[in-house]
Design an enzyme around this catalytic site. Structure first.
Site, PDB file in Angstrom:
ATOM      1  N   ARG A 184      11.072 -12.378 -36.597  1.00 51.07           N
ATOM      2  CA  ARG A 184      10.623 -11.932 -37.876  1.00 51.07           C
ATOM      3  C   ARG A 184      10.072 -13.375 -38.526  1.00 51.07           C
ATOM      4  NH1 ARG A 184      14.746  -7.830 -41.018  1.00 51.07           N
ATOM      5  NH2 ARG A 184      15.391  -6.727 -38.970  1.00 51.07           N
ATOM      6  N   GLU A 194       7.458  -3.410 -32.524  1.00 54.86           N
ATOM      7  CA  GLU A 194       8.896  -3.598 -32.712  1.00 54.86           C
ATOM      8  C   GLU A 194       9.003  -4.423 -34.168  1.00 54.86           C
ATOM      9  OE1 GLU A 194      12.921  -4.202 -30.111  1.00 54.86           O
ATOM     10  OE2 GLU A 194      11.326  -5.447 -29.722  1.00 54.86           O
ATOM     11  N   SER A 251      19.846  -2.617 -31.188  1.00 52.38           N
ATOM     12  CA  SER A 251      21.126  -3.481 -31.013  1.00 52.38           C
ATOM     13  C   SER A 251      22.266  -2.864 -31.563  1.00 52.38           C
ATOM     14  CB  SER A 251      20.614  -4.877 -31.800  1.00 52.38           C
ATOM     15  OG  SER A 251      20.545  -4.548 -33.264  1.00 52.38           O
TER      16      SER A 251
END
Length: 339
Positions: free
Chosen positions: A288, A282, A72
């Site tokens: 998360r 990932e 990102s």
């Protein structure tokens, strides 16, 4: 051996982000001096990785991760090539240092210095530097450098051919991975990433890219976006357009397991052959924390795979053999190390 093909340095030391902030400030005010990459110590890198990616890799039973800069933050929407090149180089050098500090657990994949519709010569040059000089085993390819505005030609356009020629020559795969979204209609993690995965697959359905580049290998992450769920749609569209069955793309296209719930993993396995699925998490990326319904961390994808009824051969393929086949430079390195 369990190989995770999708990890990002999302916990890079703060000084690295400060360097990026200085780059962005100079773009706003060119009178500022050109910043230099951050001076990050080995100890700072060790502390960051040991407390995060390496800790989770060990706890969850993984052995090695293909590691790349934070997706990102690649920032490909910026048009200044010099800035893009300097940022990619600094980010790649940082993940290479992670690999050198923890060679048993990390292999590097490159961030490419892309810009919207920009010259691919510096992109190819950075790919070559990373693979030939630093020993990287793969790269991330952004199909939409404009950040959700889709101003660059499809991945099947001749614009991309110089990069594909280099990928074939170097024998490294590319993971299709966008960066941040500049479009307020497309959330970076919840829409833009998955939109790109899905859009690229349809681009491949419409073209004969792999007839021109039979050695090109693309990994579509996040379980392929909507592809497995809508496999019938793609087959039907291919027939309607006079195109080959999408199954033929599986000679060159692979999907990872960054799907964060049990039904999604089950569907991926039902639709996509085990030979085309690469284990990935990932971790510490988009999602998360843990699912309150199960207590399982969203990105602990091995737990979902462990619940599937897989044969021993299928497990070996998904967790190790496919990664060695798709990433031959990784396989050569591991073989040389006796692994």
């Amino acid at each position: 051996m369990i190989i995770d093909v999708h990890g990002h340095f999302t916990t890079a030391p703060a000084a690295h982000q400060a360097y990026r902030d200085a780059q962005l400030a100079r773009l706003d005010d060119p009178s500022r001096p050109v910043p230099s990459p951050a001076a990050v110590s080995d100890e700072e890198i060790r502390e960051s990785v040991e407390r995060h990616q390496l800790k989770l890799l060990r706890e969850r039973g993984g052995d090695l991760m293909v590691f790349s800069p934070r997706a990102s933050s690649m920032g490909h929407h910026l048009t200044d090539q010099a800035t893009a090149t300097a940022w990619a180089r600094a980010s790649n050098d940082l993940v290479h240092r992670v690999e050198r500090l923890f060679p048993a657990h990390f292999a590097s994949a490159a961030q490419l210095p892309q810009t919207p519709g920009g010259d691919l010569a510096p992109v190819v040059a950075e790919l070559r530097r990373c693979v030939e000089e630093l020993g990287f085993v793969g790269a991330n390819l952004n199909p939409d450098p404009s950040g959700g505005n889709w101003q660059t030609l499809p991945l099947t356009d001749p614009y991309w051919y110089p990069l594909y020629e280099a990928l074939e020559e170097l024998d490294v795969p590319a993971m299709v991975h966008v960066s941040g979204s500049c479009n307020p209609n497309a959330h970076t993690l919840g829409a833009h990433y998955l939109n790109a995965d899905t859009s690229v697959f349809m681009q491949l359905v419409e073209d004969d890219l792999f007839q021109r580049f039979p050695g090109l290998r693309l990994v579509i992450p996040h379980g392929g976006g909507a592809v497995p769920y809508h496999w019938g749609r793609y087959r039907g569209l291919a027939m309607r357009l006079g195109r080959p069955d999408p199954a033929e793309l599986l000679r060159n296209v692979y999907f990872d397991t960054c799907v964060y719930h049990q039904p999604g993993i089950e569907l991926l396995r039902k639709v996509v052959p085990a030979e085309n699925i690469l284990f990935a998490s990932e971790m510490l990326g988009a999602v998360r924390g843990a699912d309150p319904a199960t207590g399982i961390a969203w990105d602990d994808t091995k737990r979902y795979l462990d619940r599937l009824e897989l044969s021993a051969g299928e497990r070996e393929s998904i967790f190790e053999a496919n990664a060695r086949r798709v990433y031959p430079r990784l396989h050569a390195r591991l073989t040389a190390e006796g692994r």
